[in-house]
Design a protein around this motif. Structure first.
Motif, PDB file in Angstrom:
ATOM      1  N   GLU A  81       0.848  -1.192   0.000  1.00  0.00           N
ATOM      2  CA  GLU A  81       0.000   0.000   0.000  1.00  0.00           C
ATOM      3  C   GLU A  81       0.881   1.238   0.000  1.00  0.00           C
ATOM      4  O   GLU A  81       1.728   1.406   0.882  1.00  0.00           O
ATOM      5  CB  GLU A  81      -0.904   0.026   1.237  1.00  0.00           C
ATOM      6  N   LEU A  82       0.679   2.119  -0.984  1.00  0.00           N
ATOM      7  CA  LEU A  82       1.419   3.374  -1.048  1.00  0.00           C
ATOM      8  C   LEU A  82       0.891   4.296   0.045  1.00  0.00           C
ATOM      9  O   LEU A  82      -0.296   4.585   0.112  1.00  0.00           O
ATOM     10  CB  LEU A  82       1.258   4.011  -2.426  1.00  0.00           C
ATOM     11  N   LEU A  83       1.776   4.774   0.911  1.00  0.00           N
ATOM     12  CA  LEU A  83       1.371   5.430   2.148  1.00  0.00           C
ATOM     13  C   LEU A  83       1.529   6.949   2.144  1.00  0.00           C
ATOM     14  O   LEU A  83       1.248   7.586   3.163  1.00  0.00           O
ATOM     15  CB  LEU A  83       2.177   4.838   3.312  1.00  0.00           C
ATOM     16  N   GLU A  84       1.992   7.537   1.047  1.00  0.00           N
ATOM     17  CA  GLU A  84       2.294   8.965   0.968  1.00  0.00           C
ATOM     18  C   GLU A  84       3.431   9.300   1.939  1.00  0.00           C
ATOM     19  O   GLU A  84       3.968   8.430   2.625  1.00  0.00           O
ATOM     20  CB  GLU A  84       1.052   9.821   1.227  1.00  0.00           C
ATOM     21  N   THR A  85       3.774  10.576   2.039  1.00  0.00           N
ATOM     22  CA  THR A  85       4.970  10.933   2.800  1.00  0.00           C
ATOM     23  C   THR A  85       4.814  10.689   4.302  1.00  0.00           C
ATOM     24  O   THR A  85       5.706  10.141   4.952  1.00  0.00           O
ATOM     25  CB  THR A  85       5.349  12.396   2.547  1.00  0.00           C
ATOM     26  N   GLY A  86       3.670  11.085   4.865  1.00  0.00           N
ATOM     27  CA  GLY A  86       3.477  10.914   6.297  1.00  0.00           C
ATOM     28  C   GLY A  86       3.356   9.466   6.705  1.00  0.00           C
ATOM     29  O   GLY A  86       4.008   9.004   7.662  1.00  0.00           O
ATOM     30  N   GLY A  87       2.522   8.720   5.993  1.00  0.00           N
ATOM     31  CA  GLY A  87       2.369   7.303   6.299  1.00  0.00           C
ATOM     32  C   GLY A  87       3.647   6.534   6.036  1.00  0.00           C
ATOM     33  O   GLY A  87       3.984   5.600   6.774  1.00  0.00           O
ATOM     34  N   GLY A  88       4.364   6.924   4.992  1.00  0.00           N
ATOM     35  CA  GLY A  88       5.629   6.266   4.683  1.00  0.00           C
ATOM     36  C   GLY A  88       6.673   6.499   5.761  1.00  0.00           C
ATOM     37  O   GLY A  88       7.420   5.584   6.132  1.00  0.00           O
ATOM     38  N   LEU A  89       6.710   7.728   6.277  1.00  0.00           N
ATOM     39  CA  LEU A  89       7.664   8.016   7.344  1.00  0.00           C
ATOM     40  C   LEU A  89       7.308   7.246   8.618  1.00  0.00           C
ATOM     41  O   LEU A  89       8.194   6.709   9.294  1.00  0.00           O
ATOM     42  CB  LEU A  89       7.684   9.519   7.627  1.00  0.00           C
ATOM     43  N   ARG A  90       6.019   7.155   8.921  1.00  0.00           N
ATOM     44  CA  ARG A  90       5.624   6.411  10.124  1.00  0.00           C
ATOM     45  C   ARG A  90       5.952   4.920   9.996  1.00  0.00           C
ATOM     46  O   ARG A  90       6.416   4.301  10.949  1.00  0.00           O
ATOM     47  CB  ARG A  90       4.137   6.609  10.391  1.00  0.00           C
ATOM     48  N   GLU A 174       7.418  12.259  16.603  1.00  0.00           N
ATOM     49  CA  GLU A 174       6.449  11.861  17.622  1.00  0.00           C
ATOM     50  C   GLU A 174       5.017  12.240  17.253  1.00  0.00           C
ATOM     51  O   GLU A 174       4.062  11.539  17.596  1.00  0.00           O
ATOM     52  CB  GLU A 174       6.807  12.484  18.981  1.00  0.00           C
ATOM     53  N   GLY A 175       4.847  13.369  16.575  1.00  0.00           N
ATOM     54  CA  GLY A 175       3.507  13.826  16.225  1.00  0.00           C
ATOM     55  C   GLY A 175       2.770  12.907  15.270  1.00  0.00           C
ATOM     56  O   GLY A 175       1.537  12.979  15.153  1.00  0.00           O
ATOM     57  N   LEU A 176       3.488  12.017  14.593  1.00  0.00           N
ATOM     58  CA  LEU A 176       2.836  11.091  13.662  1.00  0.00           C
ATOM     59  C   LEU A 176       1.829  10.192  14.367  1.00  0.00           C
ATOM     60  O   LEU A 176       0.830   9.767  13.781  1.00  0.00           O
ATOM     61  CB  LEU A 176       3.891  10.231  12.957  1.00  0.00           C
ATOM     62  N   ASP A 177       2.051   9.917  15.643  1.00  0.00           N
ATOM     63  CA  ASP A 177       1.149   9.043  16.382  1.00  0.00           C
ATOM     64  C   ASP A 177      -0.204   9.690  16.657  1.00  0.00           C
ATOM     65  O   ASP A 177      -1.156   9.000  17.056  1.00  0.00           O
ATOM     66  CB  ASP A 177       1.795   8.633  17.717  1.00  0.00           C
ATOM     67  N   LYS A 178      -0.302  10.983  16.460  1.00  0.00           N
ATOM     68  CA  LYS A 178      -1.558  11.693  16.687  1.00  0.00           C
ATOM     69  C   LYS A 178      -2.450  11.717  15.451  1.00  0.00           C
ATOM     70  O   LYS A 178      -3.563  12.242  15.503  1.00  0.00           O
ATOM     71  CB  LYS A 178      -1.271  13.126  17.133  1.00  0.00           C
ATOM     72  N   ILE A 179      -1.965  11.167  14.339  1.00  0.00           N
ATOM     73  CA  ILE A 179      -2.706  11.195  13.071  1.00  0.00           C
ATOM     74  C   ILE A 179      -3.319   9.820  12.837  1.00  0.00           C
ATOM     75  O   ILE A 179      -2.617   8.800  12.859  1.00  0.00           O
ATOM     76  CB  ILE A 179      -1.767  11.604  11.918  1.00  0.00           C
ATOM     77  N   ASN A 180      -4.623   9.778  12.611  1.00  0.00           N
ATOM     78  CA  ASN A 180      -5.345   8.508  12.518  1.00  0.00           C
ATOM     79  C   ASN A 180      -5.269   7.859  11.139  1.00  0.00           C
ATOM     80  O   ASN A 180      -5.424   6.645  11.019  1.00  0.00           O
ATOM     81  CB  ASN A 180      -6.817   8.715  12.891  1.00  0.00           C
ATOM     82  N   GLU A 181      -5.063   8.636  10.088  1.00  0.00           N
ATOM     83  CA  GLU A 181      -5.033   8.089   8.737  1.00  0.00           C
ATOM     84  C   GLU A 181      -3.865   7.115   8.557  1.00  0.00           C
ATOM     85  O   GLU A 181      -2.844   7.222   9.244  1.00  0.00           O
ATOM     86  CB  GLU A 181      -4.928   9.208   7.701  1.00  0.00           C
ATOM     87  N   THR A 182      -4.020   6.197   7.623  1.00  0.00           N
ATOM     88  CA  THR A 182      -2.934   5.276   7.282  1.00  0.00           C
ATOM     89  C   THR A 182      -2.024   5.881   6.221  1.00  0.00           C
ATOM     90  O   THR A 182      -0.802   5.907   6.370  1.00  0.00           O
ATOM     91  CB  THR A 182      -3.492   3.935   6.771  1.00  0.00           C
ATOM     92  N   ALA A 183      -2.616   6.357   5.131  1.00  0.00           N
ATOM     93  CA  ALA A 183      -1.874   7.028   4.063  1.00  0.00           C
ATOM     94  C   ALA A 183      -2.182   8.520   4.143  1.00  0.00           C
ATOM     95  O   ALA A 183      -3.343   8.923   4.026  1.00  0.00           O
ATOM     96  CB  ALA A 183      -2.270   6.464   2.703  1.00  0.00           C
ATOM     97  N   PHE A 184      -1.153   9.328   4.357  1.00  0.00           N
ATOM     98  CA  PHE A 184      -1.387  10.765   4.518  1.00  0.00           C
ATOM     99  C   PHE A 184      -0.108  11.542   4.231  1.00  0.00           C
ATOM    100  O   PHE A 184       1.002  11.014   4.299  1.00  0.00           O
ATOM    101  CB  PHE A 184      -1.892  11.076   5.924  1.00  0.00           C
ATOM    102  N   SER A 185      -0.297  12.810   3.921  1.00  0.00           N
ATOM    103  CA  SER A 185       0.814  13.704   3.632  1.00  0.00           C
ATOM    104  C   SER A 185       1.414  14.258   4.921  1.00  0.00           C
ATOM    105  O   SER A 185       0.730  14.419   5.938  1.00  0.00           O
ATOM    106  CB  SER A 185       0.318  14.866   2.759  1.00  0.00           C
TER     107      SER A 185
END
Length: 229
Positions: A81-90, A174-185
């Protein structure tokens, strides 16, 4: 000596704006002046204060991995699954082994001061959660638009026309854990840091080209030619 940070290079996208050039290969393997974009990217940061380098892969991922298999890199596979930049970094966070990281897009040509070294030199963890490297619209070859951020006298940035984001930054994850989406910018993470007044920018003075479409290739080659004179 600057503290070293891990580096995440984003290389998983489909590169649809490249048209026929990415029909049978990933965008990071598109050549500029006879050299693949990903190789230009790695050359740009070869002397930067990087502790380890992670490259995410998806579209024609095996082809890109084969191209890079003789380098000291770690791959984060997003083929499911392509996760975009935010999901990919997480997803890559366990591989990065640090909560403060560089990230870098793989589709730009740089000539000037080492972008990651400049970020490391100006990073202040007491004040910042993210420090983005910016240029003026006049510096941004191959880029359309009036800019992404307004930079104030204290180095803080907010949304609006002004400076263009180069695709290089240092940030806390650390802030990535506050985002609920799987694939996101990563834009969602920047918005969180902006709300807490911990989103900063830094002007980079060199020559830069966004190689996101075929017509940008000759512009990038002009930069390389001018800098070789």
């Amino acid at each position: 000596m600057s503290k070293q940070f891990p580096l995440m290079i984003f290389a998983a996208g489909k590169g649809t704006r490249m048209g026929e050039l990415t029909r049978h290969q990933p965008k990071p393997l598109v050549k500029v002046a006879g050299k693949a974009l990903i190789d230009h990217t790695l050359t740009t940061v070869e002397n930067a204060p990087v502790s380890r380098t992670i490259v995410n892969i998806c579209y024609f991922g095996e082809m890109l991995q084969d191209h890079l298999n003789n380098r000291d890199l770690v791959f984060s596979d997003e083929s499911a699954e392509l996760l975009e930049t935010g999901g990919g970094l997480r997803k890559a966070a366990p591989l990065l082994q640090d909560s403060t990281v560089f990230t870098l897009n793989s589709d730009a040509i740089w000539r000037g001061p080492d972008p990651l070294q400049m970020l490391a030199d100006h990073w202040d963890a007491n004040r910042m959660d993210a420090l983005l490297l910016l240029i003026t619209p006049e510096q941004a070859r191959g880029h359309k638009g009036q800019g992404d951020f307004i930079l104030n006298d204290h180095g803080q940035i907010s949304r609006g026309p002004g400076y263009v984001y180069t695709g290089a930054q240092i940030l806390r994850t650390e802030g990535l854990d506050k985002i609920n989406e799987t694939a996101f910018s990563l834009n969602l993470l920047w918005d969180l840091y902006d709300k807490s007044d911990r989103l900063y920018g830094l002007h980079w003075p060199g020559a830069w080209c966004d190689v996101g479409q075929p017509e940008s290739i000759p512009l990038a080659e002009e930069i390389l030619k001018d800098c070789d004179v």
